[in-house]
Design an enzyme around this catalytic site. Structure first.
Site, PDB file in Angstrom:
ATOM      1  N   HIS A  29      32.901   3.348  10.011  1.00 35.40           N
ATOM      2  CA  HIS A  29      34.357   3.278   9.943  1.00 35.40           C
ATOM      3  C   HIS A  29      35.016   4.125  11.014  1.00 35.40           C
ATOM      4  O   HIS A  29      36.189   4.441  10.926  1.00 35.40           O
ATOM      5  CB  HIS A  29      34.855   3.724   8.562  1.00 35.40           C
ATOM      6  CG  HIS A  29      34.308   2.897   7.464  1.00 35.40           C
ATOM      7  ND1 HIS A  29      33.163   3.251   6.779  1.00 35.40           N
ATOM      8  CD2 HIS A  29      34.725   1.718   6.950  1.00 35.40           C
ATOM      9  CE1 HIS A  29      32.907   2.315   5.878  1.00 35.40           C
ATOM     10  NE2 HIS A  29      33.825   1.380   5.969  1.00 35.40           N
ATOM     11  N   HIS A  82      44.651   4.545   6.128  1.00 30.81           N
ATOM     12  CA  HIS A  82      45.569   4.889   5.036  1.00 30.81           C
ATOM     13  C   HIS A  82      46.962   4.305   5.250  1.00 30.81           C
ATOM     14  O   HIS A  82      47.583   3.815   4.304  1.00 30.81           O
ATOM     15  CB  HIS A  82      45.654   6.402   4.875  1.00 30.81           C
ATOM     16  CG  HIS A  82      46.395   6.833   3.644  1.00 30.81           C
ATOM     17  ND1 HIS A  82      45.958   6.532   2.373  1.00 30.81           N
ATOM     18  CD2 HIS A  82      47.555   7.533   3.477  1.00 30.81           C
ATOM     19  CE1 HIS A  82      46.808   7.030   1.489  1.00 30.81           C
ATOM     20  NE2 HIS A  82      47.780   7.635   2.136  1.00 30.81           N
ATOM     21  N   ASP A  95      45.756  16.473   3.607  1.00 28.93           N
ATOM     22  CA  ASP A  95      45.140  15.252   3.095  1.00 28.93           C
ATOM     23  C   ASP A  95      46.138  14.107   3.176  1.00 28.93           C
ATOM     24  O   ASP A  95      47.290  14.245   2.736  1.00 28.93           O
ATOM     25  CB  ASP A  95      44.701  15.447   1.644  1.00 28.93           C
ATOM     26  CG  ASP A  95      44.152  14.164   1.059  1.00 28.93           C
ATOM     27  OD1 ASP A  95      43.045  13.769   1.451  1.00 28.93           O
ATOM     28  OD2 ASP A  95      44.846  13.555   0.233  1.00 28.93           O
TER      29      ASP A  95
END
Length: 576
Positions: A217, A398, A553
């Site tokens: 990835h 994300h 995060d």
């Protein structure tokens, strides 16, 4: 770089449609992915594989006679949703049960496990084997934490051959697990990969340097070195893998299948030069080389890199390895052509009727819809930023996943509002749409959050501040139970828990919802920023913990952005 796309958020769907159209002899499209277009004998175990898109020929290219019966195909570098996995599995099931087989990544585990639970609840026998071949991602004593890379092929092929041979579900799972235990891989990269629409690669390698121990990835490697010669790289790959021969294998004279995998941009000619020395080294080690593979088997868009897999055979695995295979991207031997299976997709797509609701709840539903509109706009503004943060130690998906999820949730909410839904039903429909379209860990967890809020809101009356706080508290507990993360693991939980605690405390003190929500959003924002000082203990960033230091995060950051953005529209849902 990736050069051709329309809307990056639609890339995976459009790719799947084109793939199915180009390979109708082997596959047919169903909701969530593809299944074989040829008939499967009644009672045969269905082997269902899957993962994020961007790794062709994994995963759809490995569907066909002699290999997988179906592939759940997620968004770019994001796991398929539980709904997708369930849809593909039910379409492929022919009465013999289902084996789910996939690489060991947090989002895949969450979603495949949820699909397995649903299948079992519906009376379909189901088992799971996760692939853990990447030796760089955890020490040998923690093999269960390793991720799956190009070794997927050996495990998928062993399981599918066992199914074709008439093995029952338990034995197919046993074979898959045994194949996994005898598969080891190690990889390197010279450049990163670039997702469609992204302005920069997920990571870069300095000119003249090579990243060691990467994943599929685009996760950064665990080390760097000068770019070696082809022979020196062969020696590095072989040495690393021969340092970890399976315990039940006697090295000299052992049969081994070498798989030299190109990750996207490395040319076949370069791979052949590299394999020339690999073959010499394996022969010098006294190994019996069986059916060597050189090519692209599990890629990472346009990454320039390669991985070597060694698959250690015994008599049973060798016999299964000789079974013929015919898929769009992988063929071995001669397969007797099966009849075409033109049965319709089995997933029910009809929408359930909207439950009855009162005027107060419908008014609250309109406020929730406005909140989802504001949420989607906020994610649009920050999608690129979220992708960049995620790329520091993760896979950079994300932002794309949050965009897909938030817009799917808004579309479902718009339809529900037009149909007269109450607040609970509207939010429940949004939860299902978000988890289905986003996939990945974040999709699953936002589905949990919205579903818990929906249950607390209900379809009667105007939701009170206390009901909303209770829904957030239930969501916090639900996310921790589902994702197994705790405060301090550097995940969304680090922002969600202080948000919930602050909201509950403020409401219990008698604060109005707008005041309580804003104070909770401030707590979430501060907590999300503080995750920059934490080392990740969960998810894809875990193997690269030190690289995540100094960066918040992405899941915690996006959560803080959302709860801050929806503060004003959500205040309309407060009761008298």
């Amino acid at each position: 770089m990736t050069r051709l796309w329309n809307d990056p958020a639609d890339f995976a769907d459009e790719m799947t449609a084109g793939f199915a159209a180009a390979n109708a002899r082997h596959v047919r499209r169903v909701p969530g992915g593809v299944v074989r277009s040829t008939a499967t004998p009644s009672g045969q175990v269905a082997v269902i594989v899957g993962g994020g898109s961007g790794h062709y020929p994994a995963f759809g290219g490995l569907v066909g006679q002699g290999l997988a019966h179906g592939a759940a195909m997620g968004n770019l570098f994001a796991s398929p949703s539980a709904q997708q996995v369930h849809s593909v599995a039910t379409a492929a099931h022919r009465g013999g049960g289902v084996l789910l087989c996939y690489g060991n990544y947090a989002g895949d585990v969450l979603n495949f496990d949820a699909a397995q639970a649903r299948l079992r609840a519906e009376g379909i026998p189901c088992a799971t084997v996760v692939v853990t071949d990447d030796t760089s991602s955890a020490i040998p004593e923690e093999r269960e934490k390793r991720r799956g890379i190009a070794g997927d092929l050996t495990v998928f092929r062993a399981a599918a051959a066992a199914a074709e041979a008439g093995y029952g579900l338990d034995d197919v799972a046993r074979i898959a697990q045994h194949a996994n235990e005898r598969t080891r891989s190690f990889g390197v990269a010279f450049t990163g990969c670039t997702l469609p629409g992204a302005e920069a690669p997920l990571f870069t390698v300095p000119e003249g340097r090579m990243a060691i121990g990467l994943g599929i990835h685009g996760e950064p490697g665990i080390g760097e070195t000068d770019v070696p010669t082809a022979d020196a790289l062969a020696e590095l790959l072989v040495e690393r893998l021969l340092d970890e021969i399976p315990e039940d294998v006697t090295a000299r004279g052992a049969r081994v299948v070498p798989i030299l995998n190109g990750l996207g941009s490395l040319k076949y000619e370069e791979l052949f030069v590299l394999y020339r020395r690999i073959a010499e080294l394996l022969a010098e080690a006294g190994l019996d080389i069986v059916d060597p593979h050189v090519g692209e088997y599990c890629t990472s868009f346009d990454m320039a890199g390669t991985s070597l897999t060694l698959y250690w055979l015994d008599d049973e695995l060798a016999r299964l390895w000789d079974a013929p295979v015919d898929t769009p991207a992988y063929r071995r031997g001669a397969v007797a052509a099966a009849e075409r299976d033109d049965s319709a997709p089995t997933e029910v797509t009809e929408t359930e009727a909207i439950p009855a609701s009162d005027n107060a709840s419908q008014a609250a539903a309109a406020a929730v819809h406005k909140a989802l509109e504001r949420l989607a706009r906020e994610i649009d503004v920050h999608a690129d930023e979220l992708g960049r943060i995620d790329a520091i130690a993760g896979d950079g998906d994300h932002g794309i996943g949050m965009r897909r999820g938030s817009h799917a949730a808004l579309a479902a909410a718009t339809d529900a509002l037009a149909a007269g839904a109450g607040a609970g039903t509207l939010l429940a429909r949004s939860a299902d749409a978000w988890s289905d379209k986003a996939g990945g860990t974040s999709g699953a967890l936002w589905g949990v959050i919205l579903a818990n809020l929906a249950e607390s809101l209900g379809d009667t009356g105007r939701p009170t501040a206390a009901a909303i706080a209770e829904g957030v508290a239930a969501a916090s507990k639900g996310v921790m139970a589902y994702g197994k993360a705790q405060v301090g693991d550097k995940t969304m939980v680090d922002a969600l828990v202080p948000f919930s605690d602050t909201l509950t405390a403020a409401v219990e003190r008698g604060s109005a919802l707008p005041v309580a929500w804003r104070s909770a959003a401030e707590a979430a924002t501060a907590a999300a920023a503080a995750t920059a000082d934490l080392m990740p203990r969960m998810g894809r960033a875990r193997p690269h913990a030190e690289k995540a230091l100094g960066t918040p995060d992405p899941g915690a950051h996006s959560f803080a952005l959302i709860v801050t953005a929806v503060a004003e529209p959500l205040s309309a849902a407060e009761g008298p």
